[in-house]
Motif scaffolding. Structure first.
Motif, PDB file in Angstrom:
ATOM      1  N   VAL A  85       0.844  -1.200   0.000  1.00  0.00           N
ATOM      2  CA  VAL A  85       0.000   0.000   0.000  1.00  0.00           C
ATOM      3  C   VAL A  85       0.879   1.250   0.000  1.00  0.00           C
ATOM      4  O   VAL A  85       0.658   2.193  -0.765  1.00  0.00           O
ATOM      5  N   ALA A  86       1.904   1.267   0.855  1.00  0.00           N
ATOM      6  CA  ALA A  86       2.788   2.431   0.933  1.00  0.00           C
ATOM      7  C   ALA A  86       3.513   2.663  -0.381  1.00  0.00           C
ATOM      8  O   ALA A  86       3.694   3.816  -0.808  1.00  0.00           O
ATOM      9  N   GLN A  87       3.939   1.600  -1.034  1.00  0.00           N
ATOM     10  CA  GLN A  87       4.652   1.750  -2.299  1.00  0.00           C
ATOM     11  C   GLN A  87       3.748   2.261  -3.409  1.00  0.00           C
ATOM     12  O   GLN A  87       4.155   3.103  -4.212  1.00  0.00           O
ATOM     13  N   VAL A  88       2.519   1.774  -3.452  1.00  0.00           N
ATOM     14  CA  VAL A  88       1.576   2.275  -4.454  1.00  0.00           C
ATOM     15  C   VAL A  88       1.347   3.766  -4.260  1.00  0.00           C
ATOM     16  O   VAL A  88       1.221   4.523  -5.232  1.00  0.00           O
ATOM     17  N   ARG A  89       1.327   4.222  -3.025  1.00  0.00           N
ATOM     18  CA  ARG A  89       1.081   5.634  -2.750  1.00  0.00           C
ATOM     19  C   ARG A  89       2.220   6.529  -3.235  1.00  0.00           C
ATOM     20  O   ARG A  89       2.043   7.744  -3.320  1.00  0.00           O
ATOM     21  N   GLU A  96      -6.370   4.464  -1.570  1.00  0.00           N
ATOM     22  CA  GLU A  96      -6.931   3.853  -0.364  1.00  0.00           C
ATOM     23  C   GLU A  96      -7.147   2.370  -0.643  1.00  0.00           C
ATOM     24  O   GLU A  96      -7.614   1.993  -1.718  1.00  0.00           O
ATOM     25  N   ASP A  97      -6.804   1.543   0.327  1.00  0.00           N
ATOM     26  CA  ASP A  97      -6.934   0.100   0.163  1.00  0.00           C
ATOM     27  C   ASP A  97      -7.849  -0.455   1.250  1.00  0.00           C
ATOM     28  O   ASP A  97      -7.604  -0.249   2.436  1.00  0.00           O
ATOM     29  N   PHE A  98      -8.896  -1.156   0.822  1.00  0.00           N
ATOM     30  CA  PHE A  98      -9.873  -1.692   1.769  1.00  0.00           C
ATOM     31  C   PHE A  98      -9.625  -3.171   2.071  1.00  0.00           C
ATOM     32  O   PHE A  98     -10.377  -3.783   2.814  1.00  0.00           O
ATOM     33  N   ALA A 107      -0.852  -4.395  -1.706  1.00  0.00           N
ATOM     34  CA  ALA A 107      -1.927  -3.579  -2.278  1.00  0.00           C
ATOM     35  C   ALA A 107      -2.709  -4.423  -3.272  1.00  0.00           C
ATOM     36  O   ALA A 107      -2.132  -5.028  -4.175  1.00  0.00           O
ATOM     37  N   ARG A 108      -4.015  -4.477  -3.086  1.00  0.00           N
ATOM     38  CA  ARG A 108      -4.890  -5.205  -4.006  1.00  0.00           C
ATOM     39  C   ARG A 108      -5.749  -4.171  -4.725  1.00  0.00           C
ATOM     40  O   ARG A 108      -6.655  -3.604  -4.139  1.00  0.00           O
ATOM     41  N   LEU A 109      -5.418  -3.952  -5.967  1.00  0.00           N
ATOM     42  CA  LEU A 109      -5.987  -2.830  -6.706  1.00  0.00           C
ATOM     43  C   LEU A 109      -7.173  -3.265  -7.542  1.00  0.00           C
ATOM     44  O   LEU A 109      -7.182  -4.335  -8.134  1.00  0.00           O
ATOM     45  N   LYS A 110      -8.148  -2.383  -7.604  1.00  0.00           N
ATOM     46  CA  LYS A 110      -9.320  -2.628  -8.440  1.00  0.00           C
ATOM     47  C   LYS A 110      -9.525  -1.413  -9.335  1.00  0.00           C
ATOM     48  O   LYS A 110      -9.036  -1.376 -10.460  1.00  0.00           O
TER      49      LYS A 110
END
Length: 251
Positions: A85-89, A96-98, A107-110
């Protein structure tokens, strides 16, 4: 752009701007796909009572990862683990990751997946590169052998460096098979007519995803461990993790 570093006692390349750690994967050839020996290993696990459900769906879909063929892979870089998550940011500050429990989780991206892929200065690995990296020179169900992988094989948070290092394969890559990682290839059932090198197969439709055992955690007894196998593949449907790849830096 790149800095040579030592991570967990192994050489690595750190992307200077984002801090993402990559491992250098050596070139070589390997047998890509779900082999008869691997199918026999799954049947042995089934006979031993190590499964929760009947595995007919798995065996019925085995052709999606066949025929086994020899593939030549050139050296390349691939991230040590899926982007957190931090790297994607770093590229998408408002992300935001739920699904992740912490900023150090996968990070699981949609909805943000396309935006991330457009922002990354890297590419996606091809399926051949991904499987070659996951196998790390092995021909067994996972890089750990032909035994039934358990929940201890799952790694989806990288805040604990000791645990991350313990989960690495011979190429220094962690969490291969845990998250559903999107590849550059379009989804095509089976490998008939696939190239003998590591080029991705292109076309219209969803891309291929590799892994995904942690995406279903906590396991519900539906033999989610099968998603940890090096040869398991599926089509991208909802969210996906990203483990970027890159050419070797010049020294």
């Amino acid at each position: 752009m790149w800095t040579e570093v030592i991570v967990a006692g192994r050489p690595a390349w750190r992307h200077t701007m984002s801090g993402v750690v990559f491992r250098e994967v050596p070139g070589g050839t390997f047998r890509m796909g779900l082999s008869d020996a691997e199918l026999d290993a799954v049947r042995a696990i089934e006979r031993s009572g190590g499964v929760e459900d009947a595995l007919e769906p798995f065996f019925a879909s085995a052709g999606d990862a066949q025929p086994v063929r020899e593939v030549r892979v050139e050296p390349f870089l691939i991230a040590r683990h899926p982007l957190t998550v931090a790297q994607v940011r770093h590229w998408l500050p408002e992300y935001e990751d739920f699904y992740a429990d912490s900023h150090s989780g996968t990070a699981r991206l949609k909805d943000d997946l396309v935006d991330l892929l457009e922002a990354l200065p890297f590419r996606l690995p091809s399926e051949a590169e991904w499987e070659y990296a996951a196998r790390a020179g092995t021909t067994t169900l996972t890089f750990r052998g032909d035994g039934r992988p358990g929940e201890d094989h799952i790694l989806y948070d990288f805040g604990d460096e000791e645990r991350t290092a313990a989960g690495e394969n011979a190429f220094g890559l962690a969490a291969m098979g845990s998250a559903g990682e999107i590849c550059a290839d379009v989804w095509i059932p089976g490998f008939a007519g696939a190239p003998a090198d590591a080029r991705p197969r292109t076309g219209d439709g969803p891309r291929t995803v590799r892994g995904g055992a942690a995406d279903l955690y906590p396991w519900q007894g539906c033999d989610e461990w099968l998603l940890l196998l090096s040869a398991t593949r599926d089509k991208h449907a909802q969210f996906a993790a990203v483990r970027p790849a890159a050419p070797l830096p010049s020294r």
